[in-house]
Design an enzyme around this catalytic site. Structure first.
Site, PDB file in Angstrom:
ATOM      1  N   ASN A  62       0.832  -1.211   0.000  1.00  0.00           N
ATOM      2  CA  ASN A  62       0.000   0.000   0.000  1.00  0.00           C
ATOM      3  C   ASN A  62       0.862   1.255   0.000  1.00  0.00           C
ATOM      4  OD1 ASN A  62       0.636  -0.844   2.681  1.00  0.00           O
ATOM      5  ND2 ASN A  62      -0.991   0.403   3.535  1.00  0.00           N
ATOM      6  N   GLU A  64       0.429   5.288   0.626  1.00  0.00           N
ATOM      7  CA  GLU A  64      -0.498   6.311   1.133  1.00  0.00           C
ATOM      8  C   GLU A  64      -0.102   7.707   0.661  1.00  0.00           C
ATOM      9  OE1 GLU A  64      -0.979   5.655   5.369  1.00  0.00           O
ATOM     10  OE2 GLU A  64      -2.135   3.826   4.946  1.00  0.00           O
ATOM     11  N   CYS A  73      -4.240   0.749  -2.424  1.00  0.00           N
ATOM     12  CA  CYS A  73      -4.185  -0.542  -1.726  1.00  0.00           C
ATOM     13  C   CYS A  73      -3.126  -1.445  -2.364  1.00  0.00           C
ATOM     14  CB  CYS A  73      -5.527  -1.257  -1.809  1.00  0.00           C
ATOM     15  SG  CYS A  73      -6.826  -0.528  -0.801  1.00  0.00           S
ATOM     16  N   GLU A  75      -3.154  -4.608  -3.020  1.00  0.00           N
ATOM     17  CA  GLU A  75      -3.653  -5.556  -4.028  1.00  0.00           C
ATOM     18  C   GLU A  75      -3.694  -4.900  -5.403  1.00  0.00           C
ATOM     19  OE1 GLU A  75      -4.917  -4.757  -1.107  1.00  0.00           O
ATOM     20  OE2 GLU A  75      -6.084  -6.371  -0.209  1.00  0.00           O
ATOM     21  N   CYS A 112     -10.293  -5.097   1.119  1.00  0.00           N
ATOM     22  CA  CYS A 112     -11.443  -4.187   1.060  1.00  0.00           C
ATOM     23  C   CYS A 112     -12.327  -4.543  -0.140  1.00  0.00           C
ATOM     24  CB  CYS A 112     -10.985  -2.736   0.986  1.00  0.00           C
ATOM     25  SG  CYS A 112     -10.372  -2.215  -0.621  1.00  0.00           S
ATOM     26  N   CYS A 115     -10.953  -3.735  -3.639  1.00  0.00           N
ATOM     27  CA  CYS A 115      -9.940  -4.687  -4.118  1.00  0.00           C
ATOM     28  C   CYS A 115     -10.573  -6.002  -4.533  1.00  0.00           C
ATOM     29  CB  CYS A 115      -8.864  -4.899  -3.052  1.00  0.00           C
ATOM     30  SG  CYS A 115      -7.762  -3.478  -2.943  1.00  0.00           S
TER      31      CYS A 115
END
Ligand code: THU
Length: 160
Positions: A62, A64, A73, A75, A112, A115
């Protein structure tokens, strides 16, 4: 009125060594990817690793941003990298793990919804299922035979 059951089947493994084929190596690769996480805001590192049909492993973490909604994310970072480096090569499995600075997460960390949607789109696009492996910092590994098991009643191109 009638009720229908949407059943999700998951296999539970105690550790990487129990996983079939290359999947143990894949989960270790996801663990290695945690070091590539940039998560100064959430302090929640996520690592993802993909196994491709050509045998290659691609990982992501990830990323940010101070503008929070722009956070990427793990993934989707890994999936974007895979299609960029090996376009047209199917993804056969994805392994995901996490490390939080706030607590020891001892149960599999759920990807999530966004994803899950993107993993399912990749699976539909390539016409073959994607195995999903998820793990917390410690504890068991959950293995789903097909990403769609993690997203019952998913929206896909058949509605369009
Ligand atoms: N995160 C992921 O990388 N994957 C998920 O499936 C869930 C959330 C990241 C985004 C953000 O950097 C941090 O975890 C906390 O939400």
């Amino acid at each position: 009125m009638r009720e229908v059951e949407l059943i999700t089947k998951v296999q539970v493994f105690e550790n990487e060594a129990e996983l079939p084929g290359q999947e143990g190596v894949l989960m270790r690769e996801a663990h290695e990817a945690l070091a590539k996480s940039y998560a100064p805001y959430s302090k929640f590192n996520v690592g993802a690793a993909l196994l491709l049909a050509n045998g290659e492993l691609i990982s992501g973490a990830n990323q940010e941003n101070a503008a929070y909604p722009m956070c990427l994310c793990a993934e989707r970072v890994a999936l974007g990298a895979a299609t960029s480096v090996y376009p047209g090569v199917a993804v056969t499995a994805i392994a995901i793990t996490i490390k939080s600075s706030h607590q020891v997460v001892n149960r599999p960390a759920a990807p999530c919804g966004a994803c899950r949607q993107v993993i399912c789109e990749t699976s539909n696009r390539q016409g073959q299922p994607i195995v999903v492996l998820i793990k917390g910092e410690t504890g068991p590994i959950y293995r789903f035979n097909d990403a769609v098991d993690l997203l019952p009643l998913s929206f896909d191109s058949s509605y369009l």
